[in-house]
Design a protein around this motif. Structure first.
Motif, PDB file in Angstrom:
ATOM      1  N   SER A 100       0.825  -1.205   0.000  1.00 10.83           N
ATOM      2  CA  SER A 100       0.000   0.000   0.000  1.00 10.83           C
ATOM      3  C   SER A 100       0.866   1.264   0.000  1.00 10.83           C
ATOM      4  CB  SER A 100      -0.895  -0.027   1.245  1.00 10.83           C
ATOM      5  OG  SER A 100      -1.281   1.276   1.604  1.00 10.83           O
ATOM      6  N   SER A 101       0.563   2.168  -0.944  1.00  8.62           N
ATOM      7  CA  SER A 101       1.313   3.428  -1.006  1.00  8.62           C
ATOM      8  C   SER A 101       1.008   4.291   0.228  1.00  8.62           C
ATOM      9  CB  SER A 101       0.954   4.190  -2.275  1.00  8.62           C
ATOM     10  OG  SER A 101      -0.429   4.485  -2.283  1.00  8.62           O
ATOM     11  N   LEU A 244       7.592  -0.321  -2.175  1.00  8.43           N
ATOM     12  CA  LEU A 244       6.293  -0.937  -2.479  1.00  8.43           C
ATOM     13  C   LEU A 244       6.577  -2.330  -3.034  1.00  8.43           C
ATOM     14  CD1 LEU A 244       3.249   0.379  -2.744  1.00  8.43           C
ATOM     15  CD2 LEU A 244       3.674   0.004  -5.151  1.00  8.43           C
ATOM     16  N   LEU A 272      -6.383  -2.191   1.091  1.00 11.37           N
ATOM     17  CA  LEU A 272      -6.177  -1.244  -0.019  1.00 11.37           C
ATOM     18  C   LEU A 272      -7.437  -0.417  -0.304  1.00 11.37           C
ATOM     19  CD1 LEU A 272      -3.437  -2.619  -0.164  1.00 11.37           C
ATOM     20  CD2 LEU A 272      -3.558  -2.421  -2.630  1.00 11.37           C
ATOM     21  N   GLY A 285      -0.969   5.702  -5.899  1.00 12.63           N
ATOM     22  CA  GLY A 285      -1.413   4.306  -5.948  1.00 12.63           C
ATOM     23  C   GLY A 285      -1.114   3.607  -7.265  1.00 12.63           C
ATOM     24  N   GLU A 288       0.233   0.112  -7.140  1.00  9.83           N
ATOM     25  CA  GLU A 288      -0.494  -0.824  -6.267  1.00  9.83           C
ATOM     26  C   GLU A 288      -1.350  -1.768  -7.093  1.00  9.83           C
ATOM     27  OE1 GLU A 288      -3.068   1.259  -3.675  1.00  9.83           O
ATOM     28  OE2 GLU A 288      -1.438   2.183  -2.551  1.00  9.83           O
TER      29      GLU A 288
END
Ligand SMILES: C[S@@+](CC[C@H](N)C(=O)[O-])C[C@H]1O[C@@H](n2cnc3c(N)ncnc32)[C@H](O)[C@@H]1O
Length: 391
Positions: A100-101, A244, A272, A285, A288
């Motif tokens: 998750s960013s 990430l 998320l 994101g 992701e």
């Protein structure tokens, strides 16, 4: 897992509060039990900055990191960075990974130790942006408005957009990142979303200007917290290495001496999607992939029987990947609670043990505690298990 020591803890009135099971090395299992029993609120260093769901208790992270010597610590599910902050406080080289960013943004803000000039610039920019935002009247661009407007009163939306666009113009990348984390920390609180973990809408009144005041207050708080962290981190401790990454493919630039982590408990949260508001406001994101989330609650809604099987396979995969990152004699500590799924509970200790056996790890000790789960009005086992890589 064989259990050879069962005890019931009692509170001062004699009522049992926690059931504890322990096995393996008696001293270490006692330490593990003590670590995960921590419940007192902690305001040390940067731990109190920004909410993060299912965060490890800072005292648990501290005890687990300090129980095992070594130069470096990895957390492959770092979330808000609790283990990383404690790793830095213990003078370790720290590696944090997450899918998750938002987790990485929070971890970066909580572990960073910029100099005083940067903190001063951060505080004064926050004050100026907050002043500009108090009487702002511009709506965000339509593509953003469309997604966020149902969650905010119009004047809150004006203030947030003024802060957001002001932050984007800040030139110093360190200051800009801290300000983004500060904005991120208030986005849910000033919205009509009930909380990070509940998407229910709860309208409340927030007078005009208070969003900007809150932003400035959080900037001052973060400045104080970072100054405290900087003072307590031993000289020469390197900055945290963050990335990430999917835990099933986790890598580190060098073998690590210790892994302390808490993976998602099966079927409890959707990590998320729950950060959707933060992602649309702040971006980040792009890398992701929500389909890679382990143990997501939604996977049990979509295909319950298959979800359990996938979760077990994922546990094998990330345990093997983490083991590859460990140095010889390195230690792997995991804190994991049983899952509550529509098809019944999942014993996560058993699955973790099978995965560790398959990865060739040797159990040092374990402790399991029966804890109240207030949200679901039940009790759930939480386990902490420590293994060594002997080969
Ligand atoms: C229990 S939380 C970790 C909380 C953390 N210990 C703390 O103190 O804040 C689990 C984390 O796993 C992350 N996650 C879920 N699936 C993942 C995957 N495949 N690879 C890496 N991280 C993942 C989630 O984004 C979430 O941050």
């Amino acid at each position: 897992v064989k259990q050879d020591n069962v005890e019931s803890r009692r509170d001062t009135s004699g009522k049992p509060t926690l059931d504890v099971l322990r096995s393996g090395d008696p001293e270490i299992s006692a330490l593990l039990a003590e670590a995960v029993a921590a419940v007192e609120p902690v305001s040390r260093a940067t731990h109190g900055f920004h909410s993060y769901p299912a965060g490890l208790h800072p005292d648990a992270a501290r005890a687990l990191v300090r129980a095992f010597p070594g130069r470096s610590v990895l957390d492959p599910f770092c979330g808000g960075g609790t283990v990383l902050v404690e790793g830095r406080l213990a003078g370790r080289r720290t590696y944090g990974r997450d899918l998750s960013s938002v987790a990485l943004r929070v971890s970066r803000a909580r572990t960073s130790t910029p100099d005083e000039a940067t903190l001063t610039a951060m505080r004064s920019t926050a004050r100026r942006l907050a002043e500009d935002a108090r009487h702002a009247r511009d709506l965000p661009p339509p593509e953003l408005s469309r997604v966020v407007q149902e969650w905010y009163a119009p004047h809150v939306l004006y203030e947030l957009w003024s802060l957001r666009s002001g932050i984007a113009r800040v030139e110093d990348p360190l200051v800009r990142r801290l300000l983004e984390a500060i904005l991120s920390s208030i986005l849910v609180k000033v919205s009509w979303r009930k909380s990070d973990t509940s998407a229910q809408r709860e309208k409340h009144d927030r007078p005009q200007g208070t969003t900007s005041v809150l932003f400035h207050k959080k900037a001052r708080e973060l400045g104080r917290m970072i100054a405290e962290l900087r003072e307590q981190v031993p000289a020469g401790t390197p900055a945290t290495d963050l990335g990430l990454q999917d835990a099933r493919e986790v890598t580190t630039p060098e073998p690590v001496d210790l892994v302390v982590t808490s993976p998602p408990y099966p079927a409890i949260y959707d990590y998320l999607p729950m950060q959707h508001l933060r992602r649309v406001w702040l971006g980040g994101g792009e890398g992701e992939d929500p389909r890679r989330e382990i143990g997501a609650r939604r996977s049990w809604r979509e295909a319950s029987r298959q979800a359990r099987h996938v979760w077990v396979e994922d546990t094998y995969a990330w345990t093997a990947a983490v083991t590859r990152c460990l140095a010889r004699n390195g230690v792997f500590v995991t804190v994991v609670g049983d899952g509550l799924t529509p098809t019944g509970p999942i014993d996560t200790a058993g699955a973790s043990k099978n995965a560790a056996d398959r990865a060739g790890l040797e159990l040092i000790a374990r402790a399991s505690l029966l804890r109240p789960d207030h949200a679901r009005e039940t009790t759930r086992w939480e386990h902490v298990l420590a293994w060594r890589k002997t080969t």
